[in-house]
Motif scaffolding. Sequence first.
Motif, PDB file in Angstrom:
ATOM      1  N   GLU A  25      11.982   1.851 -19.811  1.00  0.00           N
ATOM      2  CA  GLU A  25      11.241   0.671 -20.253  1.00  0.00           C
ATOM      3  C   GLU A  25      11.752  -0.591 -19.561  1.00  0.00           C
ATOM      4  O   GLU A  25      11.859  -1.654 -20.174  1.00  0.00           O
ATOM      5  CB  GLU A  25      11.321   0.543 -21.773  1.00  0.00           C
ATOM      6  N   SER A  26      12.047  -0.461 -18.274  1.00  0.00           N
ATOM      7  CA  SER A  26      12.452  -1.631 -17.498  1.00  0.00           C
ATOM      8  C   SER A  26      11.358  -2.696 -17.549  1.00  0.00           C
ATOM      9  O   SER A  26      10.172  -2.384 -17.442  1.00  0.00           O
ATOM     10  CB  SER A  26      12.714  -1.243 -16.047  1.00  0.00           C
ATOM     11  N   GLN A  27      11.791  -3.930 -17.704  1.00  0.00           N
ATOM     12  CA  GLN A  27      10.840  -5.038 -17.773  1.00  0.00           C
ATOM     13  C   GLN A  27      10.343  -5.468 -16.402  1.00  0.00           C
ATOM     14  O   GLN A  27       9.420  -6.284 -16.310  1.00  0.00           O
ATOM     15  CB  GLN A  27      11.505  -6.242 -18.458  1.00  0.00           C
ATOM     16  N   PHE A  28      10.942  -4.925 -15.329  1.00  0.00           N
ATOM     17  CA  PHE A  28      10.658  -5.463 -14.002  1.00  0.00           C
ATOM     18  C   PHE A  28       9.857  -4.545 -13.087  1.00  0.00           C
ATOM     19  O   PHE A  28       9.081  -5.025 -12.269  1.00  0.00           O
ATOM     20  CB  PHE A  28      11.969  -5.844 -13.310  1.00  0.00           C
ATOM     21  N   TRP A  29      10.056  -3.223 -13.185  1.00  0.00           N
ATOM     22  CA  TRP A  29       9.379  -2.306 -12.272  1.00  0.00           C
ATOM     23  C   TRP A  29       9.311  -0.909 -12.864  1.00  0.00           C
ATOM     24  O   TRP A  29      10.052  -0.576 -13.805  1.00  0.00           O
ATOM     25  CB  TRP A  29      10.084  -2.253 -10.922  1.00  0.00           C
ATOM     26  N   PRO A  30       8.434  -0.055 -12.333  1.00  0.00           N
ATOM     27  CA  PRO A  30       8.294   1.303 -12.861  1.00  0.00           C
ATOM     28  C   PRO A  30       9.562   2.132 -12.624  1.00  0.00           C
ATOM     29  O   PRO A  30      10.223   2.011 -11.586  1.00  0.00           O
ATOM     30  CB  PRO A  30       7.113   1.872 -12.064  1.00  0.00           C
ATOM     31  N   ALA A  31       9.849   3.013 -13.575  1.00  0.00           N
ATOM     32  CA  ALA A  31      11.017   3.889 -13.462  1.00  0.00           C
ATOM     33  C   ALA A  31      10.881   4.863 -12.293  1.00  0.00           C
ATOM     34  O   ALA A  31      11.883   5.407 -11.811  1.00  0.00           O
ATOM     35  CB  ALA A  31      11.221   4.659 -14.764  1.00  0.00           C
ATOM     36  N   THR A  67       6.920 -10.260 -17.467  1.00  0.00           N
ATOM     37  CA  THR A  67       5.908  -9.368 -16.912  1.00  0.00           C
ATOM     38  C   THR A  67       4.989  -8.766 -17.968  1.00  0.00           C
ATOM     39  O   THR A  67       3.935  -8.223 -17.641  1.00  0.00           O
ATOM     40  CB  THR A  67       6.576  -8.215 -16.148  1.00  0.00           C
ATOM     41  N   GLY A  68       5.419  -8.817 -19.235  1.00  0.00           N
ATOM     42  CA  GLY A  68       4.646  -8.171 -20.277  1.00  0.00           C
ATOM     43  C   GLY A  68       4.864  -6.673 -20.337  1.00  0.00           C
ATOM     44  O   GLY A  68       4.199  -5.965 -21.100  1.00  0.00           O
ATOM     45  N   HIS A  69       5.812  -6.178 -19.554  1.00  0.00           N
ATOM     46  CA  HIS A  69       6.113  -4.752 -19.517  1.00  0.00           C
ATOM     47  C   HIS A  69       7.483  -4.485 -20.140  1.00  0.00           C
ATOM     48  O   HIS A  69       8.315  -5.375 -20.249  1.00  0.00           O
ATOM     49  CB  HIS A  69       6.133  -4.242 -18.073  1.00  0.00           C
ATOM     50  N   GLY A  70       7.678  -3.247 -20.522  1.00  0.00           N
ATOM     51  CA  GLY A  70       9.013  -2.778 -20.862  1.00  0.00           C
ATOM     52  C   GLY A  70       9.514  -3.131 -22.250  1.00  0.00           C
ATOM     53  O   GLY A  70       8.764  -3.546 -23.136  1.00  0.00           O
ATOM     54  N   LEU A  71      10.808  -2.953 -22.422  1.00  0.00           N
ATOM     55  CA  LEU A  71      11.466  -3.120 -23.712  1.00  0.00           C
ATOM     56  C   LEU A  71      11.405  -4.574 -24.165  1.00  0.00           C
ATOM     57  O   LEU A  71      11.783  -5.479 -23.416  1.00  0.00           O
ATOM     58  CB  LEU A  71      12.930  -2.693 -23.568  1.00  0.00           C
ATOM     59  N   PRO A  72      10.924  -4.847 -25.391  1.00  0.00           N
ATOM     60  CA  PRO A  72      10.945  -6.224 -25.901  1.00  0.00           C
ATOM     61  C   PRO A  72      12.374  -6.756 -25.952  1.00  0.00           C
ATOM     62  O   PRO A  72      13.320  -6.007 -26.215  1.00  0.00           O
ATOM     63  CB  PRO A  72      10.359  -6.082 -27.312  1.00  0.00           C
ATOM     64  N   LYS A  73      12.535  -8.040 -25.700  1.00  0.00           N
ATOM     65  CA  LYS A  73      13.874  -8.616 -25.629  1.00  0.00           C
ATOM     66  C   LYS A  73      14.674  -8.397 -26.907  1.00  0.00           C
ATOM     67  O   LYS A  73      15.889  -8.175 -26.857  1.00  0.00           O
ATOM     68  CB  LYS A  73      13.773 -10.111 -25.324  1.00  0.00           C
ATOM     69  N   TRP A  74      14.011  -8.438 -28.057  1.00  0.00           N
ATOM     70  CA  TRP A  74      14.755  -8.340 -29.309  1.00  0.00           C
ATOM     71  C   TRP A  74      15.429  -6.980 -29.471  1.00  0.00           C
ATOM     72  O   TRP A  74      16.445  -6.851 -30.157  1.00  0.00           O
ATOM     73  CB  TRP A  74      13.845  -8.626 -30.507  1.00  0.00           C
ATOM     74  N   LYS A  75      14.886  -5.951 -28.805  1.00  0.00           N
ATOM     75  CA  LYS A  75      15.476  -4.631 -28.925  1.00  0.00           C
ATOM     76  C   LYS A  75      16.808  -4.514 -28.165  1.00  0.00           C
ATOM     77  O   LYS A  75      17.561  -3.559 -28.375  1.00  0.00           O
ATOM     78  CB  LYS A  75      14.500  -3.565 -28.426  1.00  0.00           C
ATOM     79  N   SER A  76      17.085  -5.473 -27.287  1.00  0.00           N
ATOM     80  CA  SER A  76      18.348  -5.468 -26.558  1.00  0.00           C
ATOM     81  C   SER A  76      19.445  -6.241 -27.286  1.00  0.00           C
ATOM     82  O   SER A  76      20.611  -6.190 -26.878  1.00  0.00           O
ATOM     83  CB  SER A  76      18.151  -6.081 -25.162  1.00  0.00           C
ATOM     84  N   SER A 103       0.814  -1.211   0.000  1.00  0.00           N
ATOM     85  CA  SER A 103       0.000   0.000   0.000  1.00  0.00           C
ATOM     86  C   SER A 103       0.850   1.264   0.000  1.00  0.00           C
ATOM     87  O   SER A 103       0.424   2.305  -0.499  1.00  0.00           O
ATOM     88  CB  SER A 103      -0.929  -0.003   1.214  1.00  0.00           C
ATOM     89  N   ASP A 104       2.066   1.182   0.552  1.00  0.00           N
ATOM     90  CA  ASP A 104       2.935   2.357   0.607  1.00  0.00           C
ATOM     91  C   ASP A 104       4.085   2.304  -0.395  1.00  0.00           C
ATOM     92  O   ASP A 104       4.988   3.132  -0.354  1.00  0.00           O
ATOM     93  CB  ASP A 104       3.501   2.537   2.019  1.00  0.00           C
ATOM     94  N   TRP A 105       4.047   1.327  -1.299  1.00  0.00           N
ATOM     95  CA  TRP A 105       5.110   1.225  -2.315  1.00  0.00           C
ATOM     96  C   TRP A 105       4.536   0.543  -3.562  1.00  0.00           C
ATOM     97  O   TRP A 105       4.243  -0.651  -3.545  1.00  0.00           O
ATOM     98  CB  TRP A 105       6.307   0.438  -1.778  1.00  0.00           C
ATOM     99  N   LYS A 106       4.416   1.320  -4.636  1.00  0.00           N
ATOM    100  CA  LYS A 106       3.822   0.818  -5.884  1.00  0.00           C
ATOM    101  C   LYS A 106       4.870   0.576  -6.961  1.00  0.00           C
ATOM    102  O   LYS A 106       4.510   0.346  -8.118  1.00  0.00           O
ATOM    103  CB  LYS A 106       2.789   1.831  -6.398  1.00  0.00           C
ATOM    104  N   ASN A 107       6.149   0.622  -6.586  1.00  0.00           N
ATOM    105  CA  ASN A 107       7.219   0.492  -7.577  1.00  0.00           C
ATOM    106  C   ASN A 107       7.992  -0.810  -7.440  1.00  0.00           C
ATOM    107  O   ASN A 107       9.174  -0.894  -7.759  1.00  0.00           O
ATOM    108  CB  ASN A 107       8.185   1.676  -7.444  1.00  0.00           C
ATOM    109  N   GLY A 108       7.303  -1.848  -6.965  1.00  0.00           N
ATOM    110  CA  GLY A 108       7.928  -3.149  -6.858  1.00  0.00           C
ATOM    111  C   GLY A 108       7.892  -3.919  -8.167  1.00  0.00           C
ATOM    112  O   GLY A 108       7.446  -3.415  -9.201  1.00  0.00           O
ATOM    113  N   PHE A 109       8.362  -5.154  -8.117  1.00  0.00           N
ATOM    114  CA  PHE A 109       8.330  -6.033  -9.282  1.00  0.00           C
ATOM    115  C   PHE A 109       6.875  -6.207  -9.713  1.00  0.00           C
ATOM    116  O   PHE A 109       5.995  -6.464  -8.892  1.00  0.00           O
ATOM    117  CB  PHE A 109       8.938  -7.389  -8.913  1.00  0.00           C
ATOM    118  N   TYR A 110       6.636  -6.051 -11.019  1.00  0.00           N
ATOM    119  CA  TYR A 110       5.271  -6.134 -11.521  1.00  0.00           C
ATOM    120  C   TYR A 110       4.604  -7.453 -11.098  1.00  0.00           C
ATOM    121  O   TYR A 110       5.097  -8.538 -11.407  1.00  0.00           O
ATOM    122  CB  TYR A 110       5.250  -6.038 -13.040  1.00  0.00           C
ATOM    123  N   GLY A 111       3.504  -7.341 -10.361  1.00  0.00           N
ATOM    124  CA  GLY A 111       2.723  -8.515  -9.969  1.00  0.00           C
ATOM    125  C   GLY A 111       3.155  -9.165  -8.669  1.00  0.00           C
ATOM    126  O   GLY A 111       2.481 -10.088  -8.196  1.00  0.00           O
TER     127      GLY A 111
END
Length: 269
Positions: A218-224, A154-163, A129-137
Amino acid sequence: MPTVATDDAVTLNYLDEGAGPVVVLIAGFCAPATTWVLQQKALVNAGYRVLALDRRGHGASEAPTHGASMERHGRDVANLLAAVGVTDVVLIGGSMGASTVWSYISQFGTEHVRAIVSVDQTPKMVNSSDWKNGFYGLTEENRTTFFDNGIPDTGHGLPKWKSVPSLLKLVLELRAIPKIASPDTPPMKALLADHAAQDWRSTIAGTDKPYLMVAGRESQFWPAAHASESVDNNPRGRSVVLEKCGHAANMDRPKEFNTAMLEFLDSIE
């Protein structure tokens, strides 16, 4: 590659290059020290001595069945600094490597630290409730089973192929494929679970040395937003968000990351 022995008799390998003020680089989960090669080169050219640590179970270091905790990994950093005989260091950690830095500081303080750089690592992985920037889900309710099958997509962030282009540049620089540790061994699973349970917010808020929180937009794990919110309560903290950048910021956007890193280091000299 030189080695040090920890106080629980584990042999750790590290890279040592350059001369000048000391910067210690600590890579993330499963990643070896060699993944910092593009930063190591930039730092040495800028007049720094660079120590890049292979944490236990990573890279060329020994992989024991014991010590799979963030507390132990933080203590390993203390053992490295003492064995090499360096003080007044800049600690730079990527992902779990950043949590290793905060673990060290929580146990040993900042007497031997000049500054800290955290590279796309939220200080608290569990959302609440006091931290919304954790690992998605990831929540307290599912924390003990969330990583049972590895790190989820997670379905978030930069697609793997772009790396891929950045990873190819890293391979070309190394002239080899980095040795990535298996995440499926019991110690590595235990380490990831322990990592997920930590909360470094109070350690960061109480840090008395300059620190920089770097986030990938565009981190795949958590909000910037974890970066800016981690400096809100400490005037010594600064944050920067790298655009078009995923979680592995030093590899995804090496030029932009190196610029931010060196500008920060210049500002504290």
